[in-house]
Scaffold this active site. Structure first.
Site, PDB file in Angstrom:
ATOM      1  N   SER A 127       0.812  -1.220   0.000  1.00 57.13           N
ATOM      2  CA  SER A 127       0.000   0.000   0.000  1.00 57.13           C
ATOM      3  C   SER A 127       0.844   1.269   0.000  1.00 57.13           C
ATOM      4  CB  SER A 127      -0.961   0.000   1.192  1.00 57.13           C
ATOM      5  OG  SER A 127      -0.264  -0.168   2.409  1.00 57.13           O
ATOM      6  N   HIS A 148       1.087   4.775   4.435  1.00 58.41           N
ATOM      7  CA  HIS A 148       0.307   5.444   3.389  1.00 58.41           C
ATOM      8  C   HIS A 148       0.792   6.882   3.196  1.00 58.41           C
ATOM      9  CE1 HIS A 148      -3.256   2.581   4.461  1.00 58.41           C
ATOM     10  NE2 HIS A 148      -2.332   1.983   3.733  1.00 58.41           N
TER      11      HIS A 148
END
Length: 281
Positions: free
Chosen positions: A150, A210
């Site tokens: 991610s 992230h």
């Protein structure tokens, strides 16, 4: 030249080729292959968490005390099939446009540097948070397992946003339909990044990865965009500089001699190796 002007809008089947998305497809298949290897050949323990630690998950007590190799490996691991499916879908959808916009070399550089940098950022952020809280003096060892692509995906998503901003503002497509489509894609990507970060506020989600991945991807893509497309040597220099800065940060922050961290490192490895010894009996 039409390909360069419209990387996020495939107008017809004639313009599409498998080669145009070869790197994105390879990265997706690599993540799937690593996951199957992970569950079939690299899971000797009953505990999923212990298997992930053994295989190379990003654990700040380990990564910041010498296990720098956990940064690249952890970005290829996934906690379960659902985690893998969502990441592969996002990688495929976002990667196609990013690959056509930046090319294979730049996409690969953004993906790798963002992914590794996100893991480093996550590890240090967790250490910073816990070391400045009451948990630091607690006798309990708190372990947060970081795995997944991610961070790298957020990097290419941010790079795609930067590219679309340049296209929409500085080089709008003369075709109104394509221009509107590019604006929608820009808004959708921004919304996706925002929703991912909001969702990351809940417990159990590595939001630091992230954020780190998005920041790194945006910075690298801005540097690429500021350099004319045909100056390959300059683009190579940007990649080398970015990789060198990342290497320097890993060297500075991944070999801590903090006594508390080293004690927790020893405890974690002792627990995993004890479990491994019991499993082999």
């Amino acid at each position: 030249m039409a390909e360069q002007q419209n990387p996020f809008s495939i107008k017809s089947k004639a313009r599409f080729s498998l080669g145009a998305i070869a790197l994105t497809l390879t990265l997706v298949l690599l993540n799937i292959a690593v996951y199957f290897y992970q569950i079939v050949f690299a899971s000797p323990l009953d505990s999923r968490e212990s298997n992930l630690i053994l295989f190379g998950a990003n654990i700040y007590q380990l990564s910041l005390t010498g296990d720098w190799w956990r940064y690249p490996i952890s970005m290829m691991l996934h906690s379960n099939g659902t985690h893998l499916a969502f990441n592969c879908l996002a990688l495929f959808v976002i990667g196609i446009g990013c690959e056509r916009a930046y090319g294979k070399f730049k996409l690969l550089a953004i993906y790798i540097i963002s992914g590794i940098g996100a893991a480093l950022f996550s590890a240090y952020w967790q250490y910073y948070e816990i070391s400045n809280s009451d948990l630091w003096t607690d006798s309990t060892v708190y372990i947060t397992i970081g795995v997944g692509a991610s961070g790298a995906i957020m990097g290419i998503a941010a790079a795609s946003v930067i590219y679309l901003i340049k296209v929409v503002i500085n080089k709008p497509n003369p075709h109104p339909v394509i221009q509107r489509r590019q604006k929608y894609q820009l808004y959708n990507l921004i919304a996706m990044i925002a929703l991912t970060l909001i969702n990351g506020l809940q417990s159990g989600v590595d939001n630091a990865a992230h954020i780190g991945g998005a920041i790194i991807g945006a910075l690298i893509s801005i540097a690429y965009i500021l350099v004319p497309h045909k100056l390959r040597v300059a683009n190579l220099c940007i990649t080398v500089i970015a990789a060198s800065l990342l290497t320097m940060m890993i060297y500075l922050y991944s070999f801590s001699t903090n006594k508390h961290l080293l004690e927790e490192r020893e405890f974690i490895y002792q627990e995993v190796y004890t479990e491994l010894a019991d499993a082999n009996q």
